[in-house]
Enzyme design. Structure first.
Site, PDB file in Angstrom:
ATOM      1  N   CYS A 122     -14.327 -33.436 -10.125  1.00  0.00           N
ATOM      2  CA  CYS A 122     -14.383 -32.581 -11.501  1.00  0.00           C
ATOM      3  C   CYS A 122     -12.839 -32.473 -12.311  1.00  0.00           C
ATOM      4  CB  CYS A 122     -14.690 -31.036 -11.196  1.00  0.00           C
ATOM      5  SG  CYS A 122     -13.390 -30.347  -9.825  1.00  0.00           S
ATOM      6  N   LYS A 199     -20.091 -23.971   0.668  1.00  0.00           N
ATOM      7  CA  LYS A 199     -19.452 -23.584  -0.441  1.00  0.00           C
ATOM      8  C   LYS A 199     -20.379 -22.914  -1.532  1.00  0.00           C
ATOM      9  CE  LYS A 199     -16.877 -25.640  -4.237  1.00  0.00           C
ATOM     10  NZ  LYS A 199     -15.999 -26.688  -4.716  1.00  0.00           N
ATOM     11  N   ARG A 221     -22.100 -25.027 -12.149  1.00  0.00           N
ATOM     12  CA  ARG A 221     -22.187 -25.750 -10.926  1.00  0.00           C
ATOM     13  C   ARG A 221     -23.424 -25.399  -9.862  1.00  0.00           C
ATOM     14  NH1 ARG A 221     -17.601 -28.121 -12.014  1.00  0.00           N
ATOM     15  NH2 ARG A 221     -15.655 -27.019 -11.888  1.00  0.00           N
ATOM     16  N   GLU A 237     -26.700 -26.030   6.068  1.00  0.00           N
ATOM     17  CA  GLU A 237     -25.985 -27.098   5.374  1.00  0.00           C
ATOM     18  C   GLU A 237     -24.773 -27.407   6.397  1.00  0.00           C
ATOM     19  OE1 GLU A 237     -25.286 -28.339   2.704  1.00  0.00           O
ATOM     20  OE2 GLU A 237     -26.822 -27.535   1.398  1.00  0.00           O
ATOM     21  N   LYS A 252     -16.568 -20.972   2.087  1.00  0.00           N
ATOM     22  CA  LYS A 252     -15.719 -20.722   0.549  1.00  0.00           C
ATOM     23  C   LYS A 252     -16.697 -19.831  -0.347  1.00  0.00           C
ATOM     24  CE  LYS A 252     -13.854 -23.418  -3.062  1.00  0.00           C
ATOM     25  NZ  LYS A 252     -13.459 -24.649  -3.705  1.00  0.00           N
ATOM     26  N   SER A 278      -9.188 -18.676  -5.604  1.00  0.00           N
ATOM     27  CA  SER A 278      -8.192 -18.297  -6.690  1.00  0.00           C
ATOM     28  C   SER A 278      -8.476 -16.867  -7.390  1.00  0.00           C
ATOM     29  CB  SER A 278      -8.297 -19.166  -7.761  1.00  0.00           C
ATOM     30  OG  SER A 278      -9.730 -19.433  -8.235  1.00  0.00           O
TER      31      SER A 278
HETATM   32  C1  PBG Z   1     -13.813 -28.208  -6.692  1.00  0.00           C
HETATM   33  C2  PBG Z   1     -13.070 -27.189  -5.961  1.00  0.00           C
HETATM   34  C3  PBG Z   1     -12.975 -25.852  -6.610  1.00  0.00           C
HETATM   35  C4  PBG Z   1     -12.216 -25.030  -5.769  1.00  0.00           C
HETATM   36  C5  PBG Z   1     -11.814 -25.967  -4.834  1.00  0.00           C
HETATM   37  N1  PBG Z   1     -12.214 -27.193  -5.042  1.00  0.00           N
HETATM   38  C6  PBG Z   1     -13.842 -25.404  -7.888  1.00  0.00           C
HETATM   39  C7  PBG Z   1     -15.027 -25.609  -8.041  1.00  0.00           C
HETATM   40  O1  PBG Z   1     -15.748 -25.832  -6.974  1.00  0.00           O
HETATM   41  O2  PBG Z   1     -15.576 -24.996  -9.118  1.00  0.00           O
HETATM   42  C8  PBG Z   1     -11.962 -23.778  -5.894  1.00  0.00           C
HETATM   43  C9  PBG Z   1     -10.363 -23.219  -5.364  1.00  0.00           C
HETATM   44  C10 PBG Z   1     -10.095 -21.883  -5.936  1.00  0.00           C
HETATM   45  O3  PBG Z   1     -10.918 -21.189  -6.818  1.00  0.00           O
HETATM   46  O4  PBG Z   1      -9.165 -21.497  -5.314  1.00  0.00           O
HETATM   47  N2  PBG Z   1     -12.930 -29.349  -6.668  1.00  0.00           N
END
Ligand code: PBG
Length: 328
Positions: A122, A199, A221, A237, A252, A278
């Site tokens: 991405c 995830k 996504r 999964e 996550k 985040s």
């Molecule tokens: C995708 C990825 C994401 C995060 C880690 N790897 C973003 C997404 O899937 O949109 C999110 C990490 C976070 O929010 O701290 N490369």
């Protein structure tokens, strides 16, 4: 008359007693620090949505990573922001891509630090999706197998540049097996795989997309990340990823998914990581900034809860702070 009735006792009376019977203890070894390295920068650039977190220029990445190691952290998780993006995500697997250069710098300076790389497209795709896309009228599709091919190339190039572990976060089907086979064939049988196995498509990734400059330019996504309503699917999964060769499993985001974390750890008994993402970070930061809660107390409570729920490894933007606080 004296009462002789036995009453159950709660061992909470003194700090020493509480310490003696505490079931979950945080250790500096629990935490992994995510780092963002941006090919376009000469100076660190603070990320507005994630107070206290910055993107780093290449020339500072080794210092930052090794400073984390000096604090006692065992591992960092690297995210790259390339100078150019295109429709093939070529920056992700180029020998002189930003992550490849960052890895070589880190490994030259502190070879014992575990370098984990996020393997995704991405950040490198002009459209910001985690795979190769094709438009079909108004709809877009992510092409699974074409994407897996590029992910395999990316993982291989990370391993060649010195990654100790690769962490595929794209959620394409079959990518763990494809990456495991390619690593073994390429002579990287010691390179481990942390799979972002469960995830979920989450609102809590919002601030990251600014941090990684990777918001999708169209669509979302949800066609490749998991529906947060589903727990049994998450377990399926995870089972697939174990079968395909994952060494460490990841759940996550973190706090809204403690039940998933618990079930994954209980059912499979494999090393299990959780990513406190985040948005979860930004929530506590902004509440603390407004004086609504005590940041440090909240962090300890959250991290202890994650460990109590089964996390062996916690990926958190507070890893550096925790490394300094936890020994107390
Ligand atoms: C995708 C990825 C994401 C995060 C880690 N790897 C973003 C997404 O899937 O949109 C999110 C990490 C976070 O929010 O701290 N490369």
């Amino acid at each position: 008359m004296r009462r002789l009735i036995h009453r159950p006792r709660r061992l909470r009376r003194s700090p020493a007693l509480r310490n003696l019977v505490r079931e979950t203890q945080l250790s500096v070894h629990d935490f992994v620090l995510p780092l963002f390295v941006n090919e376009k920068l000469d100076e660190p650039r603070p990320i507005a949505s994630m107070q206290g977190v910055s993107q780093l220029p290449l020339k500072q990445i080794a210092d930052e990573a090794c400073r984390a190691h000096d604090l006692g952290l065992q591992a960092v998780l690297l995210f790259g922001i390339p100078e150019h993006k295109d429709e093939q995500a070529s920056g992700a697997y180029s020998e002189n891509g930003i992550i490849q250069k960052a890895l070589r710098a880190i490994k030259a300076k502190c070879p014992d630090l575990v370098a984990i790389t996020d393997v995704c497209l991405c950040e490198y795709m002009s459209h910001g999706h985690c795979g190769v896309t094709r438009m079909d009228g108004d709809h877009f599709h992510v092409l699974n197998d074409e994407s897996v091919e590029l992910l395999v190339k990316t993982a291989l190039s990370h391993a060649a540049a010195g990654a100790d572990m690769v962490a595929p976060s794209d959620m394409m089907d079959g990518r763990i097996r494809a990456i495991r086979e390619a690593l073994d064939l390429g002579g990287f049988d010691q390179t481990g795989i942390i799979s972002y196995a469960a995830k979920f498509a989450s609102a809590f990734y919002g601030p990251f997309r600014e941090a990684a400059e990777s918001p999708p330019q169209f669509g979302d996504r949800r066609s490749y990340q998991m529906d947060f309503a589903n727990a049994n699917e998450a377990l399926r999964e995870v089972a697939l990823d174990i079968d395909e060769g994952a060494d460490i499993l990841m759940v996550k985001p973190a706090l809204p998914y403690l039940n998933i974390l618990w079930r994954v750890r209980e059912r499979f008994g494999k090393p299990t990581a959780v990513y406190h993402v985040s948005g979860e970070y930004a929530m506590v930061k902004s509440a603390a900034e407004k004086g609504l809660l005590d940041e440090r107390a909240a962090i300890f409570e959250i991290m202890t809860a994650l460990k109590r729920a089964g996390a062996d490894i916690i990926i958190t933007y507070w890893a550096r702070d925790l490394a300094q606080w936890v020994p107390e």
